[in-house]
Design an enzyme around this catalytic site. Sequence first.
Site, mmCIF file in Angstrom:
data_model
loop_
_atom_site.group_PDB
_atom_site.id
_atom_site.type_symbol
_atom_site.label_atom_id
_atom_site.label_comp_id
_atom_site.label_asym_id
_atom_site.label_seq_id
_atom_site.Cartn_x
_atom_site.Cartn_y
_atom_site.Cartn_z
ATOM 1 N N HIS A 153 3.782 3.784 4.001
ATOM 2 C CA HIS A 153 4.361 3.135 3.312
ATOM 3 C C HIS A 153 5.201 1.620 3.883
ATOM 4 O O HIS A 153 6.045 1.050 3.048
ATOM 5 C CB HIS A 153 5.586 3.805 2.709
ATOM 6 C CG HIS A 153 6.552 4.245 3.735
ATOM 7 N ND1 HIS A 153 7.969 4.747 3.086
ATOM 8 C CD2 HIS A 153 6.740 4.745 4.807
ATOM 9 C CE1 HIS A 153 8.411 5.143 4.319
ATOM 10 N NE2 HIS A 153 7.748 4.968 5.335
ATOM 11 N N HIS A 154 4.936 1.341 5.118
ATOM 12 C CA HIS A 154 5.291 0.156 5.854
ATOM 13 C C HIS A 154 4.292 -0.900 5.723
ATOM 14 O O HIS A 154 4.616 -2.035 6.156
ATOM 15 C CB HIS A 154 5.799 0.518 7.332
ATOM 16 C CG HIS A 154 6.984 1.324 7.316
ATOM 17 N ND1 HIS A 154 8.047 1.203 6.726
ATOM 18 C CD2 HIS A 154 6.916 2.290 8.206
ATOM 19 C CE1 HIS A 154 8.962 2.328 6.915
ATOM 20 N NE2 HIS A 154 8.296 3.133 7.761
ATOM 21 N N CYS A 155 3.096 -0.549 5.239
ATOM 22 C CA CYS A 155 2.076 -1.788 5.133
ATOM 23 C C CYS A 155 1.956 -2.223 3.916
ATOM 24 O O CYS A 155 2.006 -1.631 2.724
ATOM 25 C CB CYS A 155 0.749 -1.245 5.508
ATOM 26 S SG CYS A 155 -0.497 -2.195 5.845
ATOM 27 N N ASN A 197 9.183 -0.331 2.650
ATOM 28 C CA ASN A 197 8.992 -1.874 2.549
ATOM 29 C C ASN A 197 7.681 -2.268 2.189
ATOM 30 O O ASN A 197 7.651 -3.361 1.628
ATOM 31 C CB ASN A 197 9.910 -2.587 3.694
ATOM 32 C CG ASN A 197 9.093 -2.365 4.861
ATOM 33 O OD1 ASN A 197 8.532 -1.076 5.237
ATOM 34 N ND2 ASN A 197 8.833 -3.327 5.467
#
Length: 348
Positions: A153-155, A197
């Site tokens: 979920h950070h990509c 993010n």
Amino acid sequence: MMSDRRDTKGKSFHHSELFASIPPTCLPIVYHPNYNITFMGLEKLHPFDSGKWGKVIHFLKEEQFVSDENLVEAREASDEDLLVVHTKRYLNRLKWSVVVASITEIPPLMLLPNSLVKRRVLRPLRTQTGGTIMAGKLAIERGWAINVGGGFHHCSSDKGGGFCAYADITLAIRFLFDRVEGVSTATIIDLDAHQGNGHERDFLDDRRVFIMDVYNHNIYPGDGFAKRAIKRKVELEWGTEDSEYLQKVELHCEGALNELRPDVIVYNAGTDILDGDPLGGLSISPQGIIRRDELVFRAARRRGIPILMVTSGGYQKKTARIIADSILNLHLQGLIGADGSGSGPSAE
């Protein structure tokens, strides 16, 4: 109904192996041994347990819930699959070992040939990404699906980070929007300890996607720009414990699903909320994590909304056992069925 070569607007798109038919005898649980990263011990330089996915399957097999015959074998996402979301520029940057070293936070990778890095690090992550996309289709068909990996979920489309090289959550939703009739809205329930993010940046201006994010606001990534995409934002303090945490999860999960009844839920079920996690900074017990997952699945089941679960972060050796125990509990509670469907009680 699944569309084979055209999206719901009649536009043509590439053929993808990830939307191939799965036999009804398989559980909608997706995994491949290639998920696990073993690379001359370099994986030990990152706190992430890069073999946790295989351990989850081992425990589920021990309990005779899954077998090699009834698991869905994940397929690696192709470049064409990844380009549904990612820019060519970003994928080209992954051909530099120094970029992959930065994203995975394993500095020695920058010294190795990219062919090795691609085979031993990126291929496992691409296979997990393929698994999430496959699980999205299965969730619509069966009512639920679990990718034992994924949750990067950070990509976002053009930037990786935090051990996340591919935007599997964004990809799964985009594939469903493009290729499955009747799927036009999605809710992401992100309960990893860190702010999600990546998908937030991808869906910043997309009103079809409702994002709920419950996270420790004191830790990575602290992405103020991405926070604008969060429709239900729950910022936790250091050391938050079970009682407060579960109360907030239940309240906001119910609220989010009452606010928008989506066609699909993507549940990012990180276990880095566990007490003692070196990166999460929260103090949730194993029983609290199992209860959390049950709350989310129960809320989805009560409303008849298909749910896709990905396992995301978790930086202690014991998290694999907790994930397995949680999946077994979902079955025990009748929220996922051994016959590949939800079965059993749907009320609280």
